[in-house]
Write a protein that holds these residues in place. Structure first.
Motif, PDB file in Angstrom:
ATOM      1  N   ASN A   1       0.807  -1.217   0.000  1.00  0.00           N
ATOM      2  CA  ASN A   1       0.000   0.000   0.000  1.00  0.00           C
ATOM      3  C   ASN A   1       0.837   1.263   0.000  1.00  0.00           C
ATOM      4  O   ASN A   1       0.289   2.363  -0.033  1.00  0.00           O
ATOM      5  CB  ASN A   1      -0.927   0.020   1.219  1.00  0.00           C
ATOM      6  CG  ASN A   1      -2.062  -0.965   1.064  1.00  0.00           C
ATOM      7  OD1 ASN A   1      -2.497  -1.253  -0.043  1.00  0.00           O
ATOM      8  ND2 ASN A   1      -2.542  -1.480   2.170  1.00  0.00           N
TER       9      ASN A   1
ATOM     10  N   GLU B   1      -1.465  -0.981 -12.227  1.00  0.00           N
ATOM     11  CA  GLU B   1      -2.083  -1.510 -11.016  1.00  0.00           C
ATOM     12  C   GLU B   1      -3.242  -0.585 -10.636  1.00  0.00           C
ATOM     13  O   GLU B   1      -3.034   0.599 -10.391  1.00  0.00           O
ATOM     14  CB  GLU B   1      -1.027  -1.547  -9.919  1.00  0.00           C
ATOM     15  CG  GLU B   1      -1.507  -1.955  -8.573  1.00  0.00           C
ATOM     16  CD  GLU B   1      -0.444  -1.780  -7.496  1.00  0.00           C
ATOM     17  OE1 GLU B   1      -0.806  -1.988  -6.330  1.00  0.00           O
ATOM     18  OE2 GLU B   1       0.716  -1.421  -7.797  1.00  0.00           O
TER      19      GLU B   1
ATOM     20  N   THR C   1      -5.721   0.795  -8.032  1.00  0.00           N
ATOM     21  CA  THR C   1      -5.751   0.807  -6.566  1.00  0.00           C
ATOM     22  C   THR C   1      -7.097   1.260  -6.009  1.00  0.00           C
ATOM     23  O   THR C   1      -7.379   1.039  -4.831  1.00  0.00           O
ATOM     24  CB  THR C   1      -4.617   1.681  -5.996  1.00  0.00           C
ATOM     25  OG1 THR C   1      -4.740   3.005  -6.516  1.00  0.00           O
ATOM     26  CG2 THR C   1      -3.257   1.108  -6.378  1.00  0.00           C
TER      27      THR C   1
ATOM     28  N   ALA D   1     -10.221  -2.305  -8.247  1.00  0.00           N
ATOM     29  CA  ALA D   1      -9.161  -2.168  -7.249  1.00  0.00           C
ATOM     30  C   ALA D   1      -8.581  -3.534  -6.906  1.00  0.00           C
ATOM     31  O   ALA D   1      -9.319  -4.498  -6.712  1.00  0.00           O
ATOM     32  CB  ALA D   1      -9.703  -1.487  -6.003  1.00  0.00           C
ATOM     33  N   GLY D   2      -7.255  -3.620  -6.895  1.00  0.00           N
ATOM     34  CA  GLY D   2      -6.571  -4.870  -6.603  1.00  0.00           C
ATOM     35  C   GLY D   2      -6.208  -5.670  -7.842  1.00  0.00           C
ATOM     36  O   GLY D   2      -5.514  -6.677  -7.747  1.00  0.00           O
TER      37      GLY D   2
ATOM     38  N   SER E   1      -4.782  -5.724 -12.096  1.00  0.00           N
ATOM     39  CA  SER E   1      -3.752  -5.056 -12.896  1.00  0.00           C
ATOM     40  C   SER E   1      -3.727  -5.631 -14.309  1.00  0.00           C
ATOM     41  O   SER E   1      -4.306  -6.678 -14.569  1.00  0.00           O
ATOM     42  CB  SER E   1      -2.386  -5.240 -12.240  1.00  0.00           C
ATOM     43  OG  SER E   1      -2.087  -6.615 -12.108  1.00  0.00           O
TER      44      SER E   1
ATOM     45  N   ASP F   1      -7.896   5.351  -9.294  1.00  0.00           N
ATOM     46  CA  ASP F   1      -6.530   5.542  -8.813  1.00  0.00           C
ATOM     47  C   ASP F   1      -5.681   4.413  -9.360  1.00  0.00           C
ATOM     48  O   ASP F   1      -6.129   3.263  -9.418  1.00  0.00           O
ATOM     49  CB  ASP F   1      -6.470   5.493  -7.281  1.00  0.00           C
ATOM     50  CG  ASP F   1      -7.139   6.686  -6.618  1.00  0.00           C
ATOM     51  OD1 ASP F   1      -7.530   7.637  -7.322  1.00  0.00           O
ATOM     52  OD2 ASP F   1      -7.280   6.656  -5.386  1.00  0.00           O
ATOM     53  N   TYR F   2      -4.440   4.747  -9.728  1.00  0.00           N
ATOM     54  CA  TYR F   2      -3.573   3.719 -10.305  1.00  0.00           C
ATOM     55  C   TYR F   2      -2.119   3.982  -9.947  1.00  0.00           C
ATOM     56  O   TYR F   2      -1.726   5.079  -9.576  1.00  0.00           O
ATOM     57  CB  TYR F   2      -3.721   3.690 -11.831  1.00  0.00           C
ATOM     58  CG  TYR F   2      -3.142   4.903 -12.517  1.00  0.00           C
ATOM     59  CD1 TYR F   2      -1.814   4.917 -12.929  1.00  0.00           C
ATOM     60  CD2 TYR F   2      -3.896   6.044 -12.713  1.00  0.00           C
ATOM     61  CE1 TYR F   2      -1.262   6.043 -13.531  1.00  0.00           C
ATOM     62  CE2 TYR F   2      -3.363   7.169 -13.306  1.00  0.00           C
ATOM     63  CZ  TYR F   2      -2.035   7.162 -13.720  1.00  0.00           C
ATOM     64  OH  TYR F   2      -1.494   8.277 -14.300  1.00  0.00           O
TER      65      TYR F   2
END
Length: 104
Positions: free
Chosen positions: A3, A56, A58, A77-78, A80, A98-99
Motif C-alpha cells: 500500500n 495496477e 488501486t 481495485a486490486g 492489474s 486511482d492507479y
C-alpha cells in the motif's frame, strides 16, 4: 502489492494529460525504478507506451483494451494489466480510478 512505497523521491511537478482527465506524480525508488501514481477522472483515453507498463488499479473500476486485442476487460481495485512497450491501450473510466503505473 504494498500500500506504500518507502524511501522514494517524488517529482513535485504533476503530470497532467488529456485536459486534466489524468493527473499523476512520478516516483523514483532508491534502486532507480520509476513509477507514476495518479488518478484518471471519468473519461475514455488512449495512452501510448514507450516501455512496457504494468498498470495496477488501486481504487475504482475501469475497462481497458490493449492494442491488438478485440475485447475490453474490466479491472477493479486490486487488479492489474500489462501493456507491451511501443504499444498503446484504451482505458474507459466511469468513475475516478486511482492507479500506479510501473515502468519497464
Amino acid at each position: 502489492m504494498s500500500n506504500q512505497f518507502d524511501n522514494v523521491s517524488v517529482i513535485k511537478k504533476s503530470n497532467v494529460f488529456f485536459d486534466s482527465k489524468c493527473v499523476s506524480h512520478t516516483v523514483m525508488l532508491a534502486d532507480g525504478t520509476k513509477k507514476s501514481v495518479g488518478v484518471i477522472l471519468p473519461s475514455s483515453l488512449v495512452f501510448n507506451t514507450g516501455v512496457p507498463e504494468f498498470m495496477e488499479i488501486t481504487a475504482g473500476t475501469c475497462r481497458a483494451r490493449i492494442k491488438g486485442e478485440a475485447d475490453w476487460t474490466t479491472y477493479a481495485a486490486g487488479q492489474s494489466f500489462t501493456v507491451p512497450g511501443n504499444s498503446s491501450f484504451e482505458i474507459e473510466a466511469t468513475e475516478a480510478v486511482d492507479y500506479v503505473c510501473h515502468f519497464g
